[in-house]
Write an enzyme that holds these catalytic residues in place. Structure first.
Site, mmCIF file in Angstrom:
data_model
loop_
_atom_site.group_PDB
_atom_site.id
_atom_site.type_symbol
_atom_site.label_atom_id
_atom_site.label_comp_id
_atom_site.label_asym_id
_atom_site.label_seq_id
_atom_site.Cartn_x
_atom_site.Cartn_y
_atom_site.Cartn_z
ATOM 1 C CD1 TRP A 102 -2.464 -2.073 1.466
ATOM 2 C CD2 TRP A 102 -2.882 -0.924 -0.258
ATOM 3 N NE1 TRP A 102 -3.391 -2.646 1.038
ATOM 4 C CE2 TRP A 102 -3.745 -2.345 0.250
ATOM 5 C CE3 TRP A 102 -3.610 -0.612 -1.799
ATOM 6 C CZ2 TRP A 102 -4.712 -2.488 -1.041
ATOM 7 C CZ3 TRP A 102 -4.216 -0.118 -1.639
ATOM 8 C CH2 TRP A 102 -5.632 -1.983 -2.080
ATOM 9 C CG ASP A 177 -3.068 4.059 4.629
ATOM 10 O OD1 ASP A 177 -4.583 3.999 4.434
ATOM 11 O OD2 ASP A 177 -3.167 3.302 3.185
ATOM 12 C CE LYS A 201 -9.107 -1.680 4.171
ATOM 13 N NZ LYS A 201 -9.186 -2.684 3.478
HETATM 14 N N1 PMP Z 1 -4.108 1.345 2.396
HETATM 15 C C1 PMP Z 1 -4.392 0.644 3.138
HETATM 16 C C2 PMP Z 1 -4.069 -0.036 4.573
HETATM 17 C C3 PMP Z 1 -5.451 -0.245 2.356
HETATM 18 O O1 PMP Z 1 -5.747 -1.292 3.737
HETATM 19 C C4 PMP Z 1 -6.125 0.002 0.787
HETATM 20 C C5 PMP Z 1 -7.983 -1.359 0.869
HETATM 21 N N2 PMP Z 1 -7.501 -2.921 1.545
HETATM 22 C C6 PMP Z 1 -5.905 0.811 0.564
HETATM 23 C C7 PMP Z 1 -5.334 1.823 0.668
HETATM 24 C C8 PMP Z 1 -7.197 1.404 -0.668
HETATM 25 O O2 PMP Z 1 -8.124 1.779 -0.556
HETATM 26 P P1 PMP Z 1 -9.096 1.588 -1.353
HETATM 27 O O3 PMP Z 1 -9.250 0.822 -2.575
HETATM 28 O O4 PMP Z 1 -10.332 2.282 -0.426
HETATM 29 O O5 PMP Z 1 -9.180 3.273 -2.024
#
Ligand code: PMP
Length: 365
Positions: A102, A177, A201
Site C-alpha cells: 500500500w 494511511d 475495515k
Molecule cells: N491502503 C490500505 C492500507 C488498504 O488496506 C487499502 C484497501 N485494502 C487501501 C489503501 C485502498 O483502499 P481503497 O480500495 O478503498 O481505495
C-alpha cells in the site's frame, strides 16, 4: 439465518448489533418516516446524524482542537493523489516510508504531483519489518512524510508511532494511511499532520473515507486540485460541499456508538491484543503453519500465514469454508492465507479459527 466467521480484509465484518439496528431503522429512522438513504444531506435529521458521528469519532480518538474531521469519498487510493495535491504547497519534495504494497502504491501515485524521496524502505527484506525511525533519511525540507501504519496485504504494523520529534524533525507533518487499523489501538493524534483511511475495515461500508487533518495544513491545494477534493473546501463546508456518502456516515456513526459501548479504543485494543496473541501463538507453536513477519512488527488486524505444504491450500480453503470460516485466501501478491481480525471479529471467531487450524493440521499433518 446463519452467519459465518468472516475473515475478509475489507469490506469486512461489522458488529452484528450495528447491522440489526440499521435493519430496524431501514424504513423509518427515529420516527422521521424516512430511511437514512432517503434523507436530504442538508436536512435536520441527517445533519444531526453526521454531527453525532463526528463527535463520537473525536471522542474515541481524543482528536485535539485544531484538527478537522472530514467525511470524503474515493477511498484510500484516491487519497494517494488528493494528499500531495493538497499538501505540497510551495514545496518540491515529499518523503515516503515504504513498508509494503500500500505505501508502495502511494509513493508511485505521488510522483504525478511531487518529487518523491524514499526515506526508508523494507523492500529488500521482503517487507517483513518496519524500518526503525533512526534509519529514516528525510530530505531537507519535505512537505510531509508518508507512512502506512498497517500494511493490510503484508500483515505488517508499526510497533511505534511515527513521532518525528524523536529524530529531531518534529516540524515535518506525518501523514498516515490507517485504513486497516484505525480505531483498533490508542493513538496520539497530535503526532500526525494527517490521518486517513477507507471505512470498509474497522468503520463501516466502502465509499466513505475518513480524513483527520491539522488545520494549518488546509488551504495549500494545487490550483488544479478538484474542488470536491480540496481539504479546505471540504472542511469549510462541514464535509457537505458535495453530497457526502450519507448512508456510510450513518453506519460509521452506529459503529462509533458500538465502540463506545465496548469501552472505547483502549478496551477494544486489549481485545485485539488477546485475539492476535491467540492466533500468532498457535501459528508459532505449530510446525504445520508459519507467519513470516518480524514478530515485533506483526499486524494485530491482518494475519497472513502459510501452510508449509502449499499443496494443501485448496483443501484448506474448501474445508475451512465448510466449517463456516470464510475469506481466508491470502492476497494474490502474497499467496497463502490471511485472517483479518478487525474490531468486529470477536475472540470466539478467532478461537473457532484456531480450533479449525489445529484440527486440519492433525488430520493432514
Ligand atoms: N491502503 C490500505 C492500507 C488498504 O488496506 C487499502 C484497501 N485494502 C487501501 C489503501 C485502498 O483502499 P481503497 O480500495 O478503498 O481505495
Amino acid at each position: 439465518m446463519s452467519r459465518v466467521w468472516n475473515f475478509s480484509a475489507g469490506p469486512a465484518v461489522l458488529p452484528e448489533e450495528v447491522l440489526r439496528q440499521a435493519a430496524d431503522e431501514m424504513l423509518d429512522w427515529h420516527g422521521s418516516g424516512m430511511g437514512v438513504m432517503e434523507m436530504s444531506h442538508r436536512g435536520k435529521e441527517f445533519t444531526a446524524i453526521a454531527a453525532q458521528a463526528e463527535a463520537d469519532l473525536r471522542e474515541l480518538l481524543a482528536v485535539p482542537a485544531g484538527y478537522r474531521v472530514l467525511f470524503m469519498q474515493g477511498g484510500a487510493i484516491a487519497e494517494n493523489a488528493i494528499i500531495p495535491m493538497n499538501l505540497m504547497g510551495d514545496r518540491r519534495v515529499a518523503d515516503y516510508v515504504v513498508t509494503g504494497s500500500w505505501s508502495q502504491k502511494s509513493q508511485k501515485e505521488a510522483r504525478k504531483y511531487a518529487e518523491v524521496n524514499i526515506a526508508a524502505s523494507s523492500e529488500a527484506g521482503g517487507f517483513t519489518t518496519v524500518p526503525a525511525m533512526a534509519d529514516w533519511r528525510l530530505s531537507a525540507d519535505p512537505a510531509y512524510v508518508f507512512t502506512c501504519t498497517n500494511e493490510t496485504i503484508g500483515g505488517l504494523e508499526y510497533p511505534f508511532e511515527p513521532d518525528l520529534a524523536q529524530i529531531g524533525r518534529g516540524e515535518v507533518p506525518v501523514v498516515a494511511d490507517m485504513s486497516s487499523h484505525i480505531l483498533s489501538r490508542v493513538i496520539d493524534v497530535s503526532k500526525y499532520g494527517l490521518i486517513f483511511g477507507g471505512a470498509q475495515k474497522n468503520i463501516g461500508p466502502a465509499g466513505l473515507t475518513i480524513v483527520i487533518v491539522r488545520e494549518d495544513l488546509l488551504g495549500r491545494a494545487m490550483p488544479h486540485c478538484p474542488t470536491a477534493f480540496d481539504f479546505k473546501t471540504v472542511a469549510d463546508n462541514g464535509s457537505m460541499y458535495n453530497t457526502p456518502p450519507t448512508y456510510g456516515i450513518y453506519i460509521a456513526g452506529l459503529v462509533f456508538q458500538w465502540l463506545k459501548r465496548q469501552g472505547g479504543v483502549a478496551a477494544i485494543e486489549a481485545q485485539n491484543v488477546a485475539k492476535a496473541k491467540l492466533l500468532y501463538d498457535f501459528l508459532d507453536a505449530s510446525d504445520f503453519y508459519e507467519n513470516r513477519i518480524d514478530p515485533a512488527c506483526r499486524s494485530r488486524m491482518n494475519v497472513p500465514f502459510f501452510l508449509k505444504d502449499e499443496a494443501l491450500n485448496d483443501a484448506f480453503l474448501v474445508e475451512s469454508k465448510a466449517a463456516g470460516l470464510v475469506q481466508l485466501k491470502g492476497h494474490k501478491s502474497v499467496g497463502g492465507m490471511r485472517a483479518s481480525i478487525y474490531n468486529a471479529m470477536p475472540l470466539a471467531g478467532v478461537q473457532a479459527l484456531v480450533d479449525f487450524l489445529r484440527d486440519f493440521a492433525a488430520r493432514r499433518g
